[in-house]
Design a protein around this motif. Sequence first.
Motif, PDB file in Angstrom:
ATOM      1  N   ASP A  64       0.872  -1.173   0.000  1.00  0.00           N
ATOM      2  CA  ASP A  64       0.000   0.000   0.000  1.00  0.00           C
ATOM      3  C   ASP A  64       0.909   1.223   0.000  1.00  0.00           C
ATOM      4  O   ASP A  64       1.537   1.536   1.015  1.00  0.00           O
ATOM      5  CB  ASP A  64      -0.903  -0.020   1.231  1.00  0.00           C
ATOM      6  N   PHE A  65       0.967   1.920  -1.121  1.00  0.00           N
ATOM      7  CA  PHE A  65       1.929   3.007  -1.286  1.00  0.00           C
ATOM      8  C   PHE A  65       1.451   4.317  -0.662  1.00  0.00           C
ATOM      9  O   PHE A  65       2.251   5.229  -0.449  1.00  0.00           O
ATOM     10  CB  PHE A  65       2.191   3.236  -2.788  1.00  0.00           C
ATOM     11  N   HIS A  66       0.183   4.424  -0.343  1.00  0.00           N
ATOM     12  CA  HIS A  66      -0.392   5.716   0.070  1.00  0.00           C
ATOM     13  C   HIS A  66      -1.478   5.451   1.100  1.00  0.00           C
ATOM     14  O   HIS A  66      -2.540   4.912   0.769  1.00  0.00           O
ATOM     15  CB  HIS A  66      -0.946   6.429  -1.169  1.00  0.00           C
ATOM     16  N   SER A  67      -1.210   5.832   2.356  1.00  0.00           N
ATOM     17  CA  SER A  67      -2.190   5.585   3.412  1.00  0.00           C
ATOM     18  C   SER A  67      -2.093   6.679   4.472  1.00  0.00           C
ATOM     19  O   SER A  67      -1.075   7.351   4.615  1.00  0.00           O
ATOM     20  CB  SER A  67      -1.942   4.219   4.066  1.00  0.00           C
ATOM     21  N   HIS A  68      -3.173   6.804   5.224  1.00  0.00           N
ATOM     22  CA  HIS A  68      -3.224   7.783   6.314  1.00  0.00           C
ATOM     23  C   HIS A  68      -3.648   7.061   7.591  1.00  0.00           C
ATOM     24  O   HIS A  68      -4.669   7.356   8.186  1.00  0.00           O
ATOM     25  CB  HIS A  68      -4.184   8.915   5.954  1.00  0.00           C
ATOM     26  N   ILE A  69      -2.810   6.104   7.975  1.00  0.00           N
ATOM     27  CA  ILE A  69      -3.141   5.245   9.112  1.00  0.00           C
ATOM     28  C   ILE A  69      -2.406   5.624  10.392  1.00  0.00           C
ATOM     29  O   ILE A  69      -2.685   5.044  11.439  1.00  0.00           O
ATOM     30  CB  ILE A  69      -2.875   3.760   8.790  1.00  0.00           C
ATOM     31  N   LEU A  70      -1.490   6.571  10.332  1.00  0.00           N
ATOM     32  CA  LEU A  70      -0.822   6.976  11.564  1.00  0.00           C
ATOM     33  C   LEU A  70      -1.829   7.643  12.498  1.00  0.00           C
ATOM     34  O   LEU A  70      -2.631   8.470  12.064  1.00  0.00           O
ATOM     35  CB  LEU A  70       0.323   7.940  11.276  1.00  0.00           C
ATOM     36  N   PRO A  71      -1.783   7.322  13.774  1.00  0.00           N
ATOM     37  CA  PRO A  71      -2.795   7.852  14.697  1.00  0.00           C
ATOM     38  C   PRO A  71      -2.583   9.329  15.035  1.00  0.00           C
ATOM     39  O   PRO A  71      -1.491   9.758  15.408  1.00  0.00           O
ATOM     40  CB  PRO A  71      -2.605   6.982  15.948  1.00  0.00           C
ATOM     41  N   GLY A  72      -3.653  10.107  14.857  1.00  0.00           N
ATOM     42  CA  GLY A  72      -3.693  11.457  15.364  1.00  0.00           C
ATOM     43  C   GLY A  72      -2.755  12.456  14.735  1.00  0.00           C
ATOM     44  O   GLY A  72      -2.348  13.419  15.398  1.00  0.00           O
ATOM     45  N   ILE A  73      -2.406  12.284  13.454  1.00  0.00           N
ATOM     46  CA  ILE A  73      -1.458  13.221  12.858  1.00  0.00           C
ATOM     47  C   ILE A  73      -2.075  14.078  11.760  1.00  0.00           C
ATOM     48  O   ILE A  73      -1.682  15.216  11.557  1.00  0.00           O
ATOM     49  CB  ILE A  73      -0.200  12.489  12.327  1.00  0.00           C
ATOM     50  N   ASP A  74      -3.051  13.557  11.035  1.00  0.00           N
ATOM     51  CA  ASP A  74      -3.696  14.354   9.988  1.00  0.00           C
ATOM     52  C   ASP A  74      -5.193  14.034   9.980  1.00  0.00           C
ATOM     53  O   ASP A  74      -5.757  13.756  11.036  1.00  0.00           O
ATOM     54  CB  ASP A  74      -3.035  14.133   8.615  1.00  0.00           C
ATOM     55  N   ASP A  75      -5.819  14.061   8.820  1.00  0.00           N
ATOM     56  CA  ASP A  75      -7.256  13.775   8.756  1.00  0.00           C
ATOM     57  C   ASP A  75      -7.537  12.288   8.608  1.00  0.00           C
ATOM     58  O   ASP A  75      -8.654  11.888   8.289  1.00  0.00           O
ATOM     59  CB  ASP A  75      -7.898  14.543   7.598  1.00  0.00           C
ATOM     60  N   GLY A  76      -6.513  11.468   8.856  1.00  0.00           N
ATOM     61  CA  GLY A  76      -6.675  10.025   8.793  1.00  0.00           C
ATOM     62  C   GLY A  76      -7.091   9.446  10.145  1.00  0.00           C
ATOM     63  O   GLY A  76      -7.950  10.000  10.825  1.00  0.00           O
ATOM     64  N   ALA A  77      -6.464   8.318  10.511  1.00  0.00           N
ATOM     65  CA  ALA A  77      -6.828   7.633  11.751  1.00  0.00           C
ATOM     66  C   ALA A  77      -6.746   8.579  12.947  1.00  0.00           C
ATOM     67  O   ALA A  77      -5.722   9.239  13.158  1.00  0.00           O
ATOM     68  CB  ALA A  77      -5.913   6.435  11.970  1.00  0.00           C
ATOM     69  N   GLU A  78      -7.811   8.632  13.726  1.00  0.00           N
ATOM     70  CA  GLU A  78      -7.861   9.559  14.858  1.00  0.00           C
ATOM     71  C   GLU A  78      -7.095   9.042  16.062  1.00  0.00           C
ATOM     72  O   GLU A  78      -6.607   9.833  16.876  1.00  0.00           O
ATOM     73  CB  GLU A  78      -9.317   9.816  15.248  1.00  0.00           C
ATOM     74  N   ASN A  79      -6.992   7.725  16.191  1.00  0.00           N
ATOM     75  CA  ASN A  79      -6.357   7.160  17.370  1.00  0.00           C
ATOM     76  C   ASN A  79      -5.761   5.797  17.027  1.00  0.00           C
ATOM     77  O   ASN A  79      -5.902   5.291  15.909  1.00  0.00           O
ATOM     78  CB  ASN A  79      -7.363   7.034  18.525  1.00  0.00           C
ATOM     79  N   MET A  80      -5.093   5.193  18.009  1.00  0.00           N
ATOM     80  CA  MET A  80      -4.411   3.924  17.775  1.00  0.00           C
ATOM     81  C   MET A  80      -5.394   2.808  17.423  1.00  0.00           C
ATOM     82  O   MET A  80      -5.097   1.963  16.566  1.00  0.00           O
ATOM     83  CB  MET A  80      -3.608   3.535  19.019  1.00  0.00           C
TER      84      MET A  80
END
Length: 241
Positions: free
Chosen positions: A5-21
């Motif tokens: 997966d070359f492009h994801s927003h799964i890091l917790p709490g850093i942008d408009d992606g995953a809100e938490n762990m």
Amino acid sequence: MGLIDFHSHILPGIDDGAENMQESLSLLQQEKDQGVSHVICTPHFYPEYQDFEEFSKKAQNAFSALCCETSCGDYPSLSLGCELHFFSGMHHSFLSDSFCPAKTNLLLVELPFLSPVPEAAITALQKLHEDVGFDVVLAHIERYADDRQYKKLLKLVRNGTVSAQINADSLMTEQTKRAAHKLLKQNLISYVGSDAHHSIRRPVHINTFMQTVHENYPQAYFSILHKTMELEERLKGVNHA
């Protein structure tokens, strides 16, 4: 061989992606269930109004926390990059390889798609490749299909100046599916990204995408797999979860 997966927003709490762990782990479970063996974490970075040092520290902390959380589980391995938004004069600016996953020279660049792509972006992409030495990957290229610069962007892809990344939900979205089919038919795609932000609202669709491509565009399918093998080699030595 697993998928990347070359492009994801799964890091917790850093942008408009995953809100938490918990949300990050839900997305990683989806990745695993769909045959993804490696996820490149690409949080948004907007140089116009974000400080690089602050962003870099926050991204690294979130990445380290996620790696720690997944170290004892059966999850895909992880590496840290970013989705760098185009800014004027970016090819004249100092761009660290910390923008690139595993200290490769792969640079994921997002162009404006809610406003016209400026002519200067075409020059910047060329210069980033030819003068600075980045292997530029254009994020979700299908989104720019209605832009007046789209033909020039495709020319950069065809001549090898940039590579194209497509979103896995592009074949499922009314606004992008026509462009996505054309890109696959012309075998212009190198990398696939989930662009996942949320396990329900914007989940991972990589397996569905790859099955459709395999059935309808076998040349594109095997081309993507070949690029995946090459990318696996480039990512060796990354921080594994």
